[in-house]
Scaffold this motif. Structure first.
Motif, short mmCIF file in Angstrom:
data_model
loop_
_atom_site.label_atom_id
_atom_site.label_comp_id
_atom_site.label_asym_id
_atom_site.label_seq_id
_atom_site.Cartn_x
_atom_site.Cartn_y
_atom_site.Cartn_z
N SER A 178 1.87 9.08 -6.03
CA SER A 178 2.27 10.48 -5.90
C SER A 178 3.37 10.77 -6.92
O SER A 178 3.46 11.87 -7.45
CB SER A 178 2.72 10.78 -4.47
OG SER A 178 3.86 10.04 -4.15
N ARG A 179 4.19 9.74 -7.21
CA ARG A 179 5.23 9.93 -8.20
C ARG A 179 4.61 10.16 -9.58
O ARG A 179 5.01 11.06 -10.32
CB ARG A 179 6.12 8.69 -8.22
CG ARG A 179 7.28 8.79 -9.16
CD ARG A 179 8.27 7.69 -8.88
NE ARG A 179 9.09 7.44 -10.05
CZ ARG A 179 10.14 6.63 -10.05
NH1 ARG A 179 10.47 6.00 -8.95
NH2 ARG A 179 10.83 6.44 -11.13
N ALA A 180 3.56 9.37 -9.87
CA ALA A 180 2.88 9.53 -11.15
C ALA A 180 2.23 10.90 -11.26
O ALA A 180 2.29 11.55 -12.31
CB ALA A 180 1.84 8.43 -11.32
N LEU A 181 1.64 11.34 -10.12
CA LEU A 181 1.02 12.67 -10.10
C LEU A 181 2.06 13.75 -10.35
O LEU A 181 1.84 14.69 -11.12
CB LEU A 181 0.36 12.92 -8.74
CG LEU A 181 -1.05 12.38 -8.57
CD1 LEU A 181 -1.52 12.58 -7.14
CD2 LEU A 181 -2.01 13.07 -9.55
N LEU A 182 3.20 13.58 -9.68
CA LEU A 182 4.30 14.53 -9.83
C LEU A 182 4.72 14.60 -11.29
O LEU A 182 4.95 15.67 -11.86
CB LEU A 182 5.47 14.08 -8.96
CG LEU A 182 6.69 14.99 -8.96
CD1 LEU A 182 6.36 16.30 -8.27
CD2 LEU A 182 7.86 14.30 -8.27
N THR A 219 0.84 -1.20 0.00
CA THR A 219 0.00 0.00 0.00
C THR A 219 0.88 1.25 0.00
O THR A 219 0.63 2.20 -0.74
CB THR A 219 -0.90 0.01 1.25
OG1 THR A 219 -1.47 -1.28 1.40
CG2 THR A 219 -2.00 1.05 1.13
N GLU A 220 1.91 1.20 0.84
CA GLU A 220 2.82 2.33 0.94
C GLU A 220 3.50 2.59 -0.41
O GLU A 220 3.57 3.71 -0.89
CB GLU A 220 3.87 2.04 2.03
CG GLU A 220 4.96 3.09 2.18
CD GLU A 220 4.43 4.43 2.63
OE1 GLU A 220 3.27 4.49 3.08
OE2 GLU A 220 5.16 5.43 2.50
N LEU A 221 3.93 1.47 -1.02
CA LEU A 221 4.61 1.58 -2.31
C LEU A 221 3.66 2.16 -3.34
O LEU A 221 4.02 3.04 -4.13
CB LEU A 221 5.09 0.20 -2.75
CG LEU A 221 6.01 0.19 -3.96
CD1 LEU A 221 7.32 0.89 -3.64
CD2 LEU A 221 6.29 -1.24 -4.42
N GLU A 222 2.42 1.68 -3.32
CA GLU A 222 1.43 2.17 -4.27
C GLU A 222 1.21 3.67 -4.09
O GLU A 222 1.08 4.41 -5.06
CB GLU A 222 0.10 1.44 -4.08
CG GLU A 222 -0.04 0.24 -4.98
CD GLU A 222 -1.30 -0.54 -4.71
OE1 GLU A 222 -2.18 -0.03 -3.98
OE2 GLU A 222 -1.40 -1.66 -5.24
N ARG A 223 1.17 4.08 -2.80
CA ARG A 223 0.96 5.48 -2.51
C ARG A 223 2.11 6.30 -3.09
O ARG A 223 1.91 7.32 -3.74
CB ARG A 223 0.89 5.68 -0.99
CG ARG A 223 0.22 6.96 -0.55
CD ARG A 223 0.30 7.13 0.96
NE ARG A 223 1.68 7.13 1.44
CZ ARG A 223 2.52 8.14 1.28
NH1 ARG A 223 2.14 9.21 0.64
NH2 ARG A 223 3.77 8.06 1.72
N VAL A 224 3.34 5.81 -2.86
CA VAL A 224 4.52 6.52 -3.37
C VAL A 224 4.47 6.58 -4.89
O VAL A 224 4.70 7.63 -5.50
CB VAL A 224 5.81 5.81 -2.89
CG1 VAL A 224 7.02 6.36 -3.62
CG2 VAL A 224 5.97 5.96 -1.39
#
Lengths: 119, 544
Positions: free
Chosen positions: B312-316, B304-309
């Motif tokens: 956010s990376r994709a959003l960035l 889950t943490e990795l997915e979140r990262v």
């Protein structure tokens, strides 16, 4: 030229004007619609991600204009989206120019429709 | 009257019969086959004739034996019942047959039969307990409640948890002894503790059977506090069996016989061991399950943490695409206008300045493209469309695409494709993308005058990277080669070799490998400093 990024819009207009193609700039889709009615351009360069009215909404509104000539003005998508080609297809655009802009390509595309409209 | 003897006789005989008259005088008394020939018993039997049964054996007064026998006589109908008698709690089955003259009582020692039945029942019930998905602490409690009072008056369950002995359950038959149970429950246990029989069984993994718990025996093996408690609860016999699974001692089961006066035998110990093996297996399984569950929860959390990262990376990345590409693109566009003389004629010095501006801007734009490409090739993000591909065609396309830049760099670039290539199913666009990347790298790093060869290979000389059938396409160059210590890292993101004069961000190989993986393919590298490099794209013959 419907483009919210002022520098990009000026640059495109400057270049096309230099190449002998007069342009009208609009900051977003809403301004673009007003410019359509007023100036009846022969081709539209359309950015997609814009505030106020984005390119998708503009295209939707344009196609529903009662004036069928205005509704039929060809649209060339001008976008930095990585899937801009697919977006252009979805919007029924005649062509797509990915950003950063390849000037030669842009000139060739615009000339094709600009010339056609002048006949 | 030598009354006290009768009780002990009852412990030693297994069967016999007894006839009394209407006043309960013993008319006849015969011990069974087991006692035959034992002179003292025969004498005993003779001496008892004429005595009133309840005087001869006062222990029988106010027992169900007395009740049932009286009922048989009063109602003049046969009665059958079972009872526990004697100092060592033997089970007897009694048949009472009435007649106008009195009653005849046959008794038979059924202790063995009774114990065997109990054992069968316990084993049947234990399987149902441990066949249900419950917390092992709960199951051990069920086990303890099951054996009390059938097999023990007290059952104590100790389990090793986090290297400490945890006294999980103290179950007892007599609810009046709750206070004593609490004292036993809170008796501290330690594996290294001297004077703790439980600790000794935990240490040795060997069961302990004490048929007779005498004060002397107790003092020899237990600390004074334990001796006191054992005496207080009236321990007469005890068994402690280890819970062993996969060669590890997980805990112990302690069986204590007190008020039942039972005396444990090797048969009882075997039953206890059988029960403990079920329990140990359940504890072990439950623990493995709990460990696996904990590991799963942790893995889930990390995912889950990795997915979140990633998200956010994709959003960035999307943010970068709009907010950074636009101004950089406009800057480069204006520089382009200047360079083209759209905004007036420039001097040659000004031209040179604008050229440098554009070179820097384009380097920055390339970096952004690469970052976006990385974001788009995160695992699971890559679209692939598997279909039959013409490997020869793909190789020729790629070579053609890079001919011009190879020529500019003073290199010889050529394709080598044999006629007899196997049919391959993959994504032609993705294969083209990967090969293009590899060729572009080779062209970039190979010094002028060198060679870059793209060859599809039909032979099976080289060891493929996995089971099944593979085709391979090699991109070989006469470049500087890659040092061994760099070869592993070369596929990592942003790893670059040598001087920073060569433009690039060190992302191409990372992306290529990700795409290859998405195709079920792989990329390997063979290289030696001074002898060039060969990158190999391995394609499984039938997609993935």
């Amino acid at each position: 030229v419907i483009e919210d990024h002022a520098d990009t819009r000026h640059m495109v207009e400057e270049y096309l004007t230099f190449e002998g193609i007069p342009t009208i700039g609009a900051e977003n889709g809403l301004e673009g619609l007003a410019a359509l009615r007023e100036d009846r351009p022969s081709v539209i360069l359309l950015d997609l991600s814009m505030p106020v009215m984005d390119g998708w909404r503009f295209r939707h509104e344009q196609q529903r204009l009662p004036d069928r000539d205005l509704a039929g003005i060809p649209v060339v998508v001008l976008s930095a989206l990585h899937d801009c080609e697919r977006q252009a297809q979805v919007l029924g655009a005649v062509d797509v120019i990915p950003k950063p802009i390849d000037f030669d390509r842009m000139l060739a595309v615009v000339r094709r429709y600009y010339v056609a409209a002048s006949d | 009257m030598r009354v006290p003897h009768v009780a002990t006789i009852l412990d030693r005989v297994t069967d016999g019969f007894l006839a009394v008259d209407c006043e309960w005088h013993i008319v006849n008394l015969h011990w069974g086959a087991q006692a035959a020939g034992q002179a003292s018993l025969d004498r005993e039997a003779r001496e008892l004739r004429g005595a009133v049964l309840w005087d001869a054996v006062p222990q029988l007064r106010d027992t169900s034996f007395q009740d049932q026998s009286r009922r048989a006589m009063a109602e003049q109908r046969p009665v059958r019942f079972q009872d526990v008698v004697g100092d060592t709690a033997r089970w007897i089955e009694v048949h009472v047959y009435p007649s106008p003259e009195g009653v005849t009582i046959y008794f038979q020692d059924i202790t063995e039969r009774k114990r065997a039945e109990d054992a069968l029942r316990l084993l049947a019930e234990i399987s149902t307990i441990f066949g249900t998905p419950l917390d092992y602490r709960e199951r051990l409690a069920q086990l303890a409640h099951l054996v009390v009072p059938t097999l023990a008056d007290w059952c104590i369950v100790d389990v090793m948890e986090d290297r400490r002995v945890n006294r999980l359950h103290v179950v007892h038959a007599d609810s009046a002894k709750a206070g004593l149970a609490a004292a036993i429950r809170h008796l501290t246990q330690d594996v290294d503790e001297p004077g703790s029989p439980v600790a000794e069984v935990l240490r040795t993994g060997t069961p302990m059977l004490l048929p007779e718990v005498s004060p002397r025996v107790l003092r020899a093996i237990a600390s004074p506090e334990r001796v006191r408690l054992a005496e207080e609860l009236g321990t007469r016999s005890t068994m402690i069996v280890p819970l062993i699974a996969r060669q590890r001692t997980l805990g112990t089961l302690t069986f204590l016989a007190a008020e039942s006066r039972r005396r444990y035998t090797p048969d009882d110990l075997r039953l206890a061991e059988e029960l403990s093996s079920h329990a140990a297996l359940a504890v072990d399984n439950a623990r493995l399950y709990e460990e696996a569950q904990t590991a799963r929860t942790e893995a889930e959390r990390q995912r889950t943490e990795l997915e979140r990262v990633m998200k956010s990376r994709a959003l960035l990345m999307r943010g970068i695409s709009h907010d950074v590409k636009n101004p950089l693109g406009a800057a480069d566009g204006y520089a382009h206008l200047l360079e083209q003389g759209v905004l007036g004629t420039l001097s040659s010095k000004q031209q040179e300045g604008v050229r440098r501006i554009r070179r820097s801007l384009q380097a920055a734009l390339r970096l952004i493209y690469d970052l976006l490409e990385v974001a788009r090739t995160e695992p699971g993000q890559i679209d692939v469309h598997i279909k039959p591909i013409d490997v020869r065609q793909v190789v020729h396309d790629v070579v053609e695409e890079y001919l011009a830049s190879a020529k500019t760099a003073g290199l010889f670039l050529r394709a080598e494709t044999p006629e007899d290539l196997p049919a391959v199913r993959s994504d032609p666009d993705r294969v083209r993308q990967v090969l293009g990347n590899l060729v572009s790298n080779s062209v970039k790093y190979t010094p002028a005058g060198g060679h870059v060869i793209v060859r599809a290979v039909a032979d099976t000389e080289r060891q493929p990277p996995g089971p099944g059938q593979w085709a391979r396409i090699e991109v070989a160059d006469t470049g500087p080669g890659i040092p061994t210590d760099m070869q592993k890292r070369i596929f990592d993101e942003f790893t670059r070799i040598g001087s920073s004069d060569v433009p690039g961000t060190g992302i191409g190989l990372a992306i290529s490998r990700r795409i290859a993986w998405a195709l079920g393919a792989n990329i390997t590298l063979e290289s030696k400093v001074g002898h060039g490099s060969t990158f190999t794209l391995w394609l499984p013959l039938n997609g993935h």
